[in-house]
Scaffold this active site. Structure first.
Site, mmCIF file in Angstrom:
data_model
loop_
_atom_site.group_PDB
_atom_site.id
_atom_site.type_symbol
_atom_site.label_atom_id
_atom_site.label_comp_id
_atom_site.label_asym_id
_atom_site.label_seq_id
_atom_site.Cartn_x
_atom_site.Cartn_y
_atom_site.Cartn_z
ATOM 1 N N GLY A 71 46.391 -72.904 -19.636
ATOM 2 C CA GLY A 71 47.292 -74.032 -19.848
ATOM 3 C C GLY A 71 46.601 -75.375 -19.661
ATOM 4 O O GLY A 71 46.820 -76.311 -20.432
ATOM 5 N N CYS A 320 48.357 -79.897 -1.447
ATOM 6 C CA CYS A 320 47.572 -80.120 -0.241
ATOM 7 C C CYS A 320 46.213 -80.647 -0.656
ATOM 8 O O CYS A 320 45.330 -79.892 -1.033
ATOM 9 C CB CYS A 320 47.426 -78.822 0.532
ATOM 10 S SG CYS A 320 46.837 -79.054 2.188
HETATM 11 C C1 LIG Z 1 50.389 -73.366 -14.452
HETATM 12 C C2 LIG Z 1 50.669 -74.566 -15.270
HETATM 13 C C3 LIG Z 1 49.649 -75.217 -15.991
HETATM 14 C C4 LIG Z 1 48.203 -74.802 -15.892
HETATM 15 O O1 LIG Z 1 47.958 -73.606 -16.559
HETATM 16 P P1 LIG Z 1 46.613 -72.772 -16.205
HETATM 17 O O2 LIG Z 1 46.613 -71.654 -17.182
HETATM 18 O O3 LIG Z 1 46.802 -72.313 -14.793
HETATM 19 O O4 LIG Z 1 45.478 -73.694 -16.364
HETATM 20 C C5 LIG Z 1 49.980 -76.289 -16.783
HETATM 21 N N1 LIG Z 1 51.253 -76.706 -16.864
HETATM 22 C C6 LIG Z 1 52.260 -76.126 -16.209
HETATM 23 C C7 LIG Z 1 53.647 -76.634 -16.377
HETATM 24 C C8 LIG Z 1 52.009 -75.031 -15.390
HETATM 25 O O5 LIG Z 1 53.010 -74.460 -14.727
#
Ligand SMILES: *Cc1c(COP(=O)(O)O)cnc(C)c1O
Length: 387
Positions: A71, A320
């Site tokens: 993400g 944190c």
């Molecule tokens: C977890 C999350 C991300 C990051 O995704 P990763 O695959 O962990 O890099 C981005 N946006 C939202 C809303 C998320 O919950």
């Protein structure tokens, strides 16, 4: 001691059906998807099958799916891919105050590179106000990036309406859909987004795989430079086993609406049994698996630790950093005081949670909060202790 997981918005375990695909691909498909020989073609086939499965899950064409490492990378590719694009003289980006750090930090970097970024405020429930967006949009706006659902509160943004306003101004719309894509029946076409981020580990695939939906005809400046992978939009040898698992998880098409009764039971149970408890964002439309609750006069972090000792994994929305617990930027943007924000806890449900676990968690929350209030020097539960 038994442990129960109520932190699915942080990550989810790999689903059993997905694990089989992951390990089988890892063992049996060893090729590089760019190679022309038998091994390469087998990998390529797996990859393109996964792309079809992911595309089908979010309602787009396979060609519109760019695989990423998750993400965060999808958000970065969307924001820098559009924000840095040559030829756009005026660089003006609009986002919201409640975005995930992946979006906020990317936007902050664009600012350092000379773009102007506007951070839209939200109302008391955490919803972006359309008239604020209307005011911020201008003919030179390059990109609007507003998340679909918030990871801390579960609050859903009015993306369709945001899309109409954004496009009426000629700007592009990106949405971080990591908390909805793969979990709920989401259609990028229906939402009207140009770019949409999803992440595998939020719905039963392993960590390190994700995708950016890029609407057909939209060209992006790459963030990763190298070979011609992903049609020149994301260089680097594809993680074929991970992506096969990602496709499999998408194809399971689980609808997390099934967790609504459990979430509602948890929320109602806590509100009924714990005095001075209140839902953050409770007045807005929310995803069905999340509730964010504040407990007057108690540190959320202390509740997280107390619940962990009782076997329940939850999260306090606070990050944190550098040893200090900072209040959640999301809750502050909703108008909570720093103390209120710090007293908040996120419960996020998912596959594996049961009614029995929920009932156990309600009891554990009641006992933990009561205990923490008893030992608190402030003791602000309801009435103040006389000085
Ligand atoms: C977890 C999350 C991300 C990051 O995704 P990763 O695959 O962990 O890099 C981005 N946006 C939202 C809303 C998320 O919950």
């Amino acid at each position: 001691m038994q442990h129960f997981y109520f932190d699915h918005n942080a990550t989810t375990p790999v689903a059993p059906e997905v694990l089989r695909d992951l390990t089988a691909t890892l063992v049996e498909v060893s090729g590089n998807a760019s190679s022309i020989h038998h091994y390469g073609q087998a990998a390529k086939k797996k990859l393109e099958n996964a792309r079809r499965e992911v595309a089908e899950r979010i309602g787009c064409d396979a060609k519109e799916v760019v695989f990423t490492s998750g993400g965060t990378e999808a958000d970065n590719l969307a924001i820098f891919g559009v924000g840095r694009k040559a030829g756009r003289a005026v660089k003006h980006v609009i986002t919201s105050a409640v975005e995930h750090p992946a979006v906020l930090s990317a936007c902050a970097q664009l600012e350092r590179e000379g773009s102007e970024v506007i951070y839209l405020p939200v109302d008391g429930d955490g919803v972006v106000q359309l008239d604020e967006l209307k005011r911020a949009l201008r003919p030179g706006t390059t990109l609007v990036t507003i998340m679909h659902a918030n990871n801390e509160t579960g609050v859903i943004q009015p993306i369709k309406e945001i899309s109409a306003l954004t496009h009426s101004c000629g700007a592009l719309l990106h949405s971080d859909g990591v908390q909805t894509g793969g979990r709920l029946p989401v259609s990028v076409k229906e939402l009207g987004v140009d770019l949409f981020s999803i992440s595998g580990h939020k719905f039963g695939a392993p960590k390190g795989v994700g995708a950016l939906y890029v609407r057909k005809g939209l060209s992006l400046e790459p963030v990763m430079f190298g070979g011609h992978h992903e049609r020149d939009r994301r260089a680097g040898t594809e993680n074929v086993p991970g992506l096969a698992a990602f496709g499999k998880a998408a194809s399971l098409a689980r609808d997390w609406t099934e967790f609504a009764p459990l979430r509602d039971r948890l929320e109602a149970g806590i509100l009924a049994r714990v005095p001075g408890s209140q839902v953050n964002g409770g007045g807005a439309k929310r995803v069905p698996n999340t509730t964010n609750i504040r407990f007057d006069g108690v540190e959320g972090e202390a509740i997280v630790i107390a619940l962990d000792l009782r076997g329940y994994a939850v999260s306090s929305g606070s990050a944190c950093s550098s040893g200090a617990v900072e209040p959640s930027h999301v809750l502050l943007a909703m108008g909570l005081t720093p103390a209120e924000a710090r007293s908040s806890v996120r419960f996020s449900l998912g596959p594996g949670n049961t009614v029995e676990q929920v009932d156990g968690l309600i009891e554990a929350v009641e006992a933990s909060v009561a205990h923490l209030r008893r030992i608190s020097p402030e003791n602000t539960a309801g009435e103040k202790r006389p000085a």
